[in-house]
Motif scaffolding. Structure first.
Motif, short mmCIF file in Angstrom:
data_model
loop_
_atom_site.label_atom_id
_atom_site.label_comp_id
_atom_site.label_asym_id
_atom_site.label_seq_id
_atom_site.Cartn_x
_atom_site.Cartn_y
_atom_site.Cartn_z
N LEU A 74 0.86 -1.18 0.00
CA LEU A 74 0.00 0.00 0.00
C LEU A 74 0.89 1.22 0.00
O LEU A 74 1.94 1.24 0.65
CB LEU A 74 -0.89 0.04 1.25
CG LEU A 74 -1.96 -1.04 1.39
CD1 LEU A 74 -2.69 -0.89 2.72
CD2 LEU A 74 -2.93 -1.00 0.23
N ASP A 75 0.46 2.24 -0.71
CA ASP A 75 1.11 3.55 -0.69
C ASP A 75 0.14 4.48 0.02
O ASP A 75 -0.97 4.71 -0.47
CB ASP A 75 1.38 4.02 -2.13
CG ASP A 75 2.10 5.36 -2.20
OD1 ASP A 75 2.40 5.95 -1.15
OD2 ASP A 75 2.35 5.81 -3.33
N VAL A 76 0.53 4.95 1.20
CA VAL A 76 -0.31 5.83 2.00
C VAL A 76 0.41 7.18 2.05
O VAL A 76 1.58 7.24 2.41
CB VAL A 76 -0.50 5.26 3.42
CG1 VAL A 76 -1.42 6.13 4.23
CG2 VAL A 76 -1.02 3.84 3.35
N ASP A 77 -0.30 8.23 1.71
CA ASP A 77 0.35 9.50 1.43
C ASP A 77 -0.49 10.67 1.94
O ASP A 77 -1.72 10.60 1.91
CB ASP A 77 0.50 9.55 -0.10
CG ASP A 77 1.29 10.69 -0.63
OD1 ASP A 77 0.87 11.84 -0.40
OD2 ASP A 77 2.28 10.44 -1.31
N ALA A 78 0.17 11.74 2.39
CA ALA A 78 -0.52 12.92 2.91
C ALA A 78 -1.23 13.73 1.83
O ALA A 78 -2.10 14.54 2.12
CB ALA A 78 0.47 13.82 3.65
N GLY A 79 -0.86 13.53 0.58
CA GLY A 79 -1.49 14.29 -0.51
C GLY A 79 -0.85 15.66 -0.70
O GLY A 79 0.26 15.92 -0.23
N LYS A 80 -1.59 16.52 -1.37
CA LYS A 80 -1.11 17.88 -1.65
C LYS A 80 -2.20 18.88 -1.28
O LYS A 80 -3.37 18.53 -1.17
CB LYS A 80 -0.75 18.01 -3.13
CG LYS A 80 0.44 17.15 -3.54
CD LYS A 80 0.78 17.35 -5.00
CE LYS A 80 1.99 16.52 -5.39
NZ LYS A 80 2.33 16.70 -6.82
N ASP A 81 -1.80 20.13 -1.13
CA ASP A 81 -2.75 21.18 -0.77
C ASP A 81 -3.58 21.61 -1.98
O ASP A 81 -3.43 21.05 -3.08
CB ASP A 81 -2.03 22.35 -0.11
CG ASP A 81 -1.08 23.10 -1.02
OD1 ASP A 81 -1.19 22.99 -2.27
OD2 ASP A 81 -0.21 23.81 -0.50
#
Length: 180
Positions: A75-82
């Motif tokens: 799994l790739d778990v990521d904070a994302g972008k604004d």
């Protein structure tokens, strides 16, 4: 406490199935295999393998149909972008990582967790998986069940961060990838 070398030894044994890493770096607007990686720049690997005799410097990223050894689901778990499509500042990423870790602790125990600048790559070693359909069925179930996972990171030949390499997408903010 375990050293980086100890941790990477375990990573090599279980995630890489005891084999040498098949590493890639961005060159000329594409991902290309490298046999002499620059660990100070963005460095990726595929947790599932193509035959070693097909892996050579300058080779483009493998396609799903070329994978012959299924080592891991991930799994790739990521904070994302604004809202402006920029990476969040590290304080915000740290806050989001705490929430990610709370979810990760509820999952079946992973083989390895790699901390990236923006989140985590989570691995479960698989054994005796012989075909893409079997691998894909489990990967799809993982991603569809774990709602914090990147729904687009489901390709068997996906490239993920190499532990102890450096994330360099923002050159003024390099980040060392950690194996936890």
């Amino acid at each position: 406490p375990m050293t980086e070398a100890d941790k990477f030894g375990i990573f090599r044994s279980y995630v890489l199935a005891g084999k040498k890493i098949q590493a890639y770096q961005l060159r000329n607007n594409g991902m290309f295999a490298t046999t002499k990686p620059d660990k100070n720049k963005d460095l990726w690997f595929t947790p599932n393998r193509i035959p070693d005799e097909q892996f050579c410097a300058g080779r483009k990223k493998a396609a799903a149909k070329e994978i012959t050894q299924y080592n891991n689901w991930f799994l790739d778990v990521d904070a994302g972008k604004d809202d402006n499509n920029n990476y969040y500042v590290l304080d915000e990423v740290s806050r989001r990582k705490k929430d990610m870790l709370a979810v990760i602790k509820c999952l079946p125990e992973p083989t390895a967790i790699v901390e990236t600048r923006n989140g985590y790559h989570i691995y479960w070693s698989c054994y005796d998986v012989k075909d893409l359909d079997t691998w894909t069925a489990v990967e799809t179930k993982l991603i569809d069940t774990i709602k914090i996972a990147d729904p687009h990171a489901r390709d068997v030949a996906r490239l993920l961060r190499v532990p102890y390499s450096v994330w360099y997408k923002i050159p003024s903010e390099p980040y060392k990838i950690r194996l936890i």
